[in-house]
Design an enzyme around this catalytic site. Structure first.
Site, PDB file in Angstrom:
ATOM      1  N   CYS A  91      -4.715   8.420   9.835  1.00 26.92           N
ATOM      2  CA  CYS A  91      -4.387   7.989  10.980  1.00 26.92           C
ATOM      3  C   CYS A  91      -4.295   8.862  11.895  1.00 26.92           C
ATOM      4  CB  CYS A  91      -3.432   6.816  11.139  1.00 26.92           C
ATOM      5  SG  CYS A  91      -3.996   5.128  10.389  1.00 26.92           S
TER       6      CYS A  91
ATOM      7  N   LEU B  94       8.594  18.807   6.328  1.00 25.51           N
ATOM      8  CA  LEU B  94       9.545  18.355   5.669  1.00 25.51           C
ATOM      9  C   LEU B  94       9.267  18.010   3.989  1.00 25.51           C
ATOM     10  CD1 LEU B  94      11.204  15.699   7.848  1.00 25.51           C
ATOM     11  CD2 LEU B  94      11.920  18.057   7.617  1.00 25.51           C
TER      12      LEU B  94
ATOM     13  N   ARG C 205       2.481  14.194  12.835  1.00 25.04           N
ATOM     14  CA  ARG C 205       2.649  13.653  11.629  1.00 25.04           C
ATOM     15  C   ARG C 205       2.845  15.008  10.592  1.00 25.04           C
ATOM     16  NH1 ARG C 205      -0.042   8.130  10.248  1.00 25.04           N
ATOM     17  NH2 ARG C 205       1.947   7.685   9.195  1.00 25.04           N
ATOM     18  N   PRO C 206       3.656  16.001  10.567  1.00 24.89           N
ATOM     19  CA  PRO C 206       3.624  17.193  10.115  1.00 24.89           C
ATOM     20  C   PRO C 206       4.327  16.918   8.483  1.00 24.89           C
ATOM     21  CG  PRO C 206       5.512  17.341  11.601  1.00 24.89           C
ATOM     22  CD  PRO C 206       4.765  16.259  11.837  1.00 24.89           C
TER      23      PRO C 206
ATOM     24  N   LYS D   7       0.925  -1.165  -0.013  1.00 24.19           N
ATOM     25  CA  LYS D   7       0.109   0.213  -0.052  1.00 24.19           C
ATOM     26  C   LYS D   7       0.985   1.224   0.075  1.00 24.19           C
ATOM     27  CE  LYS D   7      -1.441   2.178   3.697  1.00 24.19           C
ATOM     28  NZ  LYS D   7      -2.306   2.805   4.652  1.00 24.19           N
TER      29      LYS D   7
ATOM     30  N   ARG E  41      -3.562  10.693   4.388  1.00 29.63           N
ATOM     31  CA  ARG E  41      -2.482  11.880   4.132  1.00 29.63           C
ATOM     32  C   ARG E  41      -1.615  11.556   3.037  1.00 29.63           C
ATOM     33  NH1 ARG E  41       0.319  13.250   8.227  1.00 29.63           N
ATOM     34  NH2 ARG E  41       2.437  13.613   7.133  1.00 29.63           N
TER      35      ARG E  41
END
Length: 423
Positions: free
Chosen positions: A117, A126, A122-123, A22, A93
């Site tokens: 999730c 980057l 979980r920015p 996935k 995301r």
């Protein structure tokens, strides 16, 4: 809302076909935006997440069609829209990865910040840093990222990641493949999915060196071609079924699995007393009736122990002899499965990013609730090994990451079924 009902205690014997990964397939789907020619993906997993992304790509103008034998055809002959709205991106995301390809091909894009999730912070900082290194102008306003390329398109640059982010590495690779000149990614992620994306982009015409190492060099092209590409086998699905066999007991071959993609896991399972070996068409996992030994683990970026197998390994350790310590170093708040495993009789104490699992002789079936993708499948594993009936609620999480889970387990002797509400 569906639920899964498991009658525990059955050994798992036989063969399980491993689907395409996935985490690789979703980035390969986004790569279809980089070319006006068809991209055909084989061994494509049929999952809720891939359907979500397919809907978004269709909104952007991509023709998306399912073929036989796990095949997906994507054709972005023209880009109809460069706006990815919240209602489509919020579900997952990975949808955010359309930003780089749209920017590289069209010169501008506006994409909602992502969902998915609820696992800690979980920015996407980057990802945006990588695109800025290629010359993009980035603005964030009211939950949307607006990006604009310089005149003449994105330009190759130096991208030095503060840590080996898989998502940022993949996003940079996608955008850099259509940028002018060379892009160098330092401290790049090394996961097998990175190599799979590199293979696909190379077949499309990009020049990529170093995939699988910490330094990746990409020579961008003015145009990329279509491709037919086979998605790499899912190492997390492989890990999950291997741990299911170990927990329930049995002997099974995981067809299509790649032994080299889970070395850290195999080492820990071997230490616990599970047999793992390569066979001609995959990986064999076997466990006799003896109780397993406890093993300490610490999640790490590849090639270390995968965070996406941590919950499943905790389910196994809940039945081991002695105590094990599980340290989670990748994501915060990733022990939400521990209280649910405790409903089945597991003895687990969580302190920050560390969980102490004191093995018990047996688990007993009970109603439990899935909180996220990996947590949900850890409850399935525990239910397979438990005495009596386990009911896993909120299984829509499972559908995001596991293809035909009940059918694959039933084929090996598990007593498991999916029931709709009210049944």
């Amino acid at each position: 809302m569906d639920r899964i009902v498991i009658q525990g205690g059955a050994r798992l014997e036989g063969r399980i076909e491993i689907s395409g990964a996935k985490n690789s397939a979703l980035k390969l789907m986004a790569a279809a935006l980089l070319t006006d020619e068809p991209v055909i993906l084989t061994r494509m997993p049929r999952l809720a997440d891939s359907r979500f992304l397919g809907h978004l790509l269709e909104k952007l103008g991509v023709e998306v069609s399912d073929g036989q034998d796990a095949q997906l055809r994507l054709h972005a002959a023209t880009i109809a829209d460069t706006f990815a709205p919240y209602d489509l991106v919020r579900k997952m995301r990975a949808s955010f990865n359309v930003l780089g390809p749209l920017l590289a091909r069209e010169g501008h894009a506006r994409v909602s910040l992502p969902g998915g999730c609820a696992i800690g912070a979980r920015p996407v900082d980057l990802h945006l840093k990588a695109l800025k290194a290629l010359g993009a102008q980035i603005e964030i306003s009211e939950g949307y990222v607006s990006a604009k390329a310089p005149a003449g398109g994105l330009v190759g640059g130096e991208i030095d990641l503060p840590f080996a982010s898989v998502g940022a590495t993949e996003h940079a690779m996608l955008a850099a493949s259509l940028a002018r000149g060379e892009t160098v990614i330092e401290n790049a992620a090394r996961e097998p999915e990175i190599g799979d994306l590199a293979d696909c982009l190379t077949a499309m015409g990009a020049t990529i060196e170093g995939a699988g190492s910490s330094t990746i060099r990409i020579q961008g092209q003015s145009r990329l071609s279509g491709v037919t590409h086979k998605v790499v086998a899912d190492r997390i699905e492989t890990a999950t079924y291997a741990l299911a066999v170990a927990a329930a007991g049995g002997d099974a071959v995981l067809e299509g699995a790649v032994l080299a993609h889970n070395k850290a896991l195999w080492s820990s399972m071997g230490e616990a007393g599970v047999t793992v070996e390569a066979v001609a068409d995959g990986v064999r996992v076997a466990r006799n009736g003896s109780r397993l030994d406890s093993v300490d683990i610490e999640t790490q970026p590849f090639p270390g122990f995968p965070t996406d197998a941590q919950a499943q390994f905790m389910a196994l350790m809940s039945l081991a002899n002695g105590s094990s310590v599980i340290r989670e170093t990748i994501f915060e708040n990733r022990f939400m499965h521990a209280p649910e495993l405790a409903r089945l009789g597991a003895d687990i104490t969580v302190h920050g990013n560390e969980a102490v699992v004191r093995g018990v002789e047996r688990l007993r079936g009970a109603p439990v609730m899935a909180t996220d993708l990996r947590a949900s499948v850890s409850l399935v594993i525990a239910g397979l090994a438990a005495e009596g009936e386990t009911v896993v609620n909120r299984v829509y999480h499972l559908d995001r990451g596991f293809e035909r889970l009940e059918a694959k387990l039933t084929g090996c002797g598990a007593r498991i079924e999916r029931l709709p509400d009210g049944a």
